[in-house]
Design a protein around this motif. Sequence first.
Motif, PDB file in Angstrom:
ATOM      1  N   ASP A  95      27.686  23.478 -16.959  1.00 34.98           N
ATOM      2  CA  ASP A  95      26.330  22.958 -17.066  1.00 34.98           C
ATOM      3  C   ASP A  95      25.755  23.270 -18.454  1.00 34.98           C
ATOM      4  OD1 ASP A  95      23.189  23.314 -16.672  1.00 34.98           O
ATOM      5  OD2 ASP A  95      23.958  21.983 -15.084  1.00 34.98           O
ATOM      6  N   VAL A  96      24.946  22.377 -18.976  1.00 30.39           N
ATOM      7  CA  VAL A  96      24.350  22.569 -20.297  1.00 30.39           C
ATOM      8  C   VAL A  96      23.517  23.833 -20.338  1.00 30.39           C
ATOM      9  CG1 VAL A  96      22.715  21.614 -21.968  1.00 30.39           C
ATOM     10  CG2 VAL A  96      24.358  20.116 -20.817  1.00 30.39           C
ATOM     11  N   ALA A 102      24.445  31.083 -22.770  1.00 31.52           N
ATOM     12  CA  ALA A 102      25.526  31.832 -23.420  1.00 31.52           C
ATOM     13  C   ALA A 102      25.234  32.024 -24.911  1.00 31.52           C
ATOM     14  CB  ALA A 102      26.854  31.100 -23.227  1.00 31.52           C
ATOM     15  N   PHE A 103      24.776  30.980 -25.558  1.00 28.74           N
ATOM     16  CA  PHE A 103      24.444  31.097 -26.981  1.00 28.74           C
ATOM     17  C   PHE A 103      23.175  31.920 -27.180  1.00 28.74           C
ATOM     18  CE2 PHE A 103      27.101  27.183 -27.198  1.00 28.74           C
ATOM     19  CZ  PHE A 103      28.033  27.647 -28.124  1.00 28.74           C
ATOM     20  N   ASP A 104      22.260  31.828 -26.234  1.00 29.66           N
ATOM     21  CA  ASP A 104      20.997  32.554 -26.352  1.00 29.66           C
ATOM     22  C   ASP A 104      21.196  34.061 -26.314  1.00 29.66           C
ATOM     23  OD1 ASP A 104      18.072  32.484 -26.450  1.00 29.66           O
ATOM     24  OD2 ASP A 104      18.179  33.338 -24.433  1.00 29.66           O
ATOM     25  N   VAL A 108      29.118  33.153 -29.620  1.00 25.87           N
ATOM     26  CA  VAL A 108      29.366  32.298 -30.789  1.00 25.87           C
ATOM     27  C   VAL A 108      30.107  31.016 -30.415  1.00 25.87           C
ATOM     28  CG1 VAL A 108      29.379  34.257 -32.385  1.00 25.87           C
ATOM     29  CG2 VAL A 108      31.532  33.508 -31.326  1.00 25.87           C
ATOM     30  N   ASP A 109      30.712  30.983 -29.210  1.00 25.56           N
ATOM     31  CA  ASP A 109      31.453  29.794 -28.792  1.00 25.56           C
ATOM     32  C   ASP A 109      31.544  29.782 -27.269  1.00 25.56           C
ATOM     33  OD1 ASP A 109      32.835  27.448 -28.965  1.00 25.56           O
ATOM     34  OD2 ASP A 109      34.368  28.208 -30.350  1.00 25.56           O
ATOM     35  N   TYR A 110      31.916  28.623 -26.723  1.00 32.11           N
ATOM     36  CA  TYR A 110      31.961  28.456 -25.266  1.00 32.11           C
ATOM     37  C   TYR A 110      33.137  27.544 -24.925  1.00 32.11           C
ATOM     38  CZ  TYR A 110      30.027  27.952 -20.520  1.00 32.11           C
ATOM     39  OH  TYR A 110      29.811  27.995 -19.168  1.00 32.11           O
ATOM     40  N   ILE A 111      34.068  28.056 -24.095  1.00 29.56           N
ATOM     41  CA  ILE A 111      35.242  27.284 -23.674  1.00 29.56           C
ATOM     42  C   ILE A 111      35.176  27.108 -22.156  1.00 29.56           C
ATOM     43  CG2 ILE A 111      37.763  27.193 -23.592  1.00 29.56           C
ATOM     44  CD1 ILE A 111      37.804  29.042 -26.044  1.00 29.56           C
TER      45      ILE A 111
END
Length: 437
Positions: A95-96, A102-104, A108-111
């Motif tokens: 989900d967006v 996660a970034f908040d 630094v990245d999301y897989i």
Amino acid sequence: MSLNKNRKYKGNILIVDDTPDNLRLLSAMLTAQGYEVRKALSGKMALTACQMLLPDVVLLDINMPQMNGYEVCRQLKNDDKTCDVPVIFISALDDVLDKVKAFDVGGVDYITKPFNGTEVLLRIENQINLRWLQIKLQEKNVLLQQALDDLKAAQVQQIQNEKMVALGQMVAGIAHEVNNPISFIYGNLDYARQYVQNLVNLIQAYQTEYPRPTSKIQKIIQDIDLNFVINDLQNLMGAMYRGVDRIRSMVLALQNFSRHDEAQMKQVDIHQGIESTLVMLQHRLKETEKRPAIHIVREYGSLPLATCYASELNQVFMHLLNNAIDALDEQKQIANKSASQAKMPPSQPQIRISTQSLNTDRIRISIADNGAGIDEEVRSRLFDPFFTTKPVGEGSGLGLSISYQIVVQKHKGMLDCTPLTERGAEFAIEIPVNQPN
């Protein structure tokens, strides 16, 4: 060609996932590529592992019991030791809002699971390369800052050397131009005193032998007030002696202060250096229109002779005493204004100079004033080159930085400033009695 391929060391990766199969799969894939891999089955284990050995990258699952990946990342970013470690989230959540969170929290990245092995490797390598570049940049920044500090120190030292040369030349000129005529006057005052006394004796003998002088002589005696002249002559001669002595002591103090002929370390009397400096500053200690005379309180202990650069240490005394006088001048302007409004007399400005032997091999000199004191923000920058709180044109910002360099670097000592309990500030100098070889 990637930056990572140019280095033998590929990276230390921490994988955090509560599913053992996921750990084994990622570990096998990364180990085969030459990475050092560590595994953690919970968030708590991950935080402990990071404290034991800082990883280059953390692969972090989100859905874990007790402590989820968001909380783990948040704690890593709140710790000074681990805040710069890049965190890559790996999760089945697509989900967006999950990605935004996660970034908040600092990722630094999301897989997204199921992941592609090539994609994971490229993203890891990218983060390790970025981390390596950041470390190199930080190292270069440290070197650059060191170079800048060295340049500032060199500038301060050059200014210090030029000032000492100029001071030495001035002292030599004063010694040449003042010492000779003053010595001539001082040497002839005894003869002048004797000649005057002989003339006085002669006049008194005439008065005894000829008690009734002519009217012309009587008029002269009356016009010049002979008795007053005879009595005042002694006062005049005494005043001339004191004046010449004052000039001689000031020239001697200036010579002792600069020690122009003593470029090498030698044993000196610290108290003599302080007293010479006080003589140099006598004109600033006197009463002015804005404040009373500054009272000097001497609390001298028994000090051994100290091995030092005498002229440079005296210059430190000059800087610190000048600063204390400036603080009292500024304080008095404020205090006089407040006192006039409150109908209260201003307090006595004071500088206290204390000396003591700390042990057999160190001595301490402190110079304290009862001025307004120094703000903490200013105090933290006092010894920075070119930092000054004075208006443009009234201070170079070099006095205290030069003093720090002389005491700390040249004499292997300590120079510090502390606020006093009531008001004012105290500068403390500590130096070894004998300088280490």
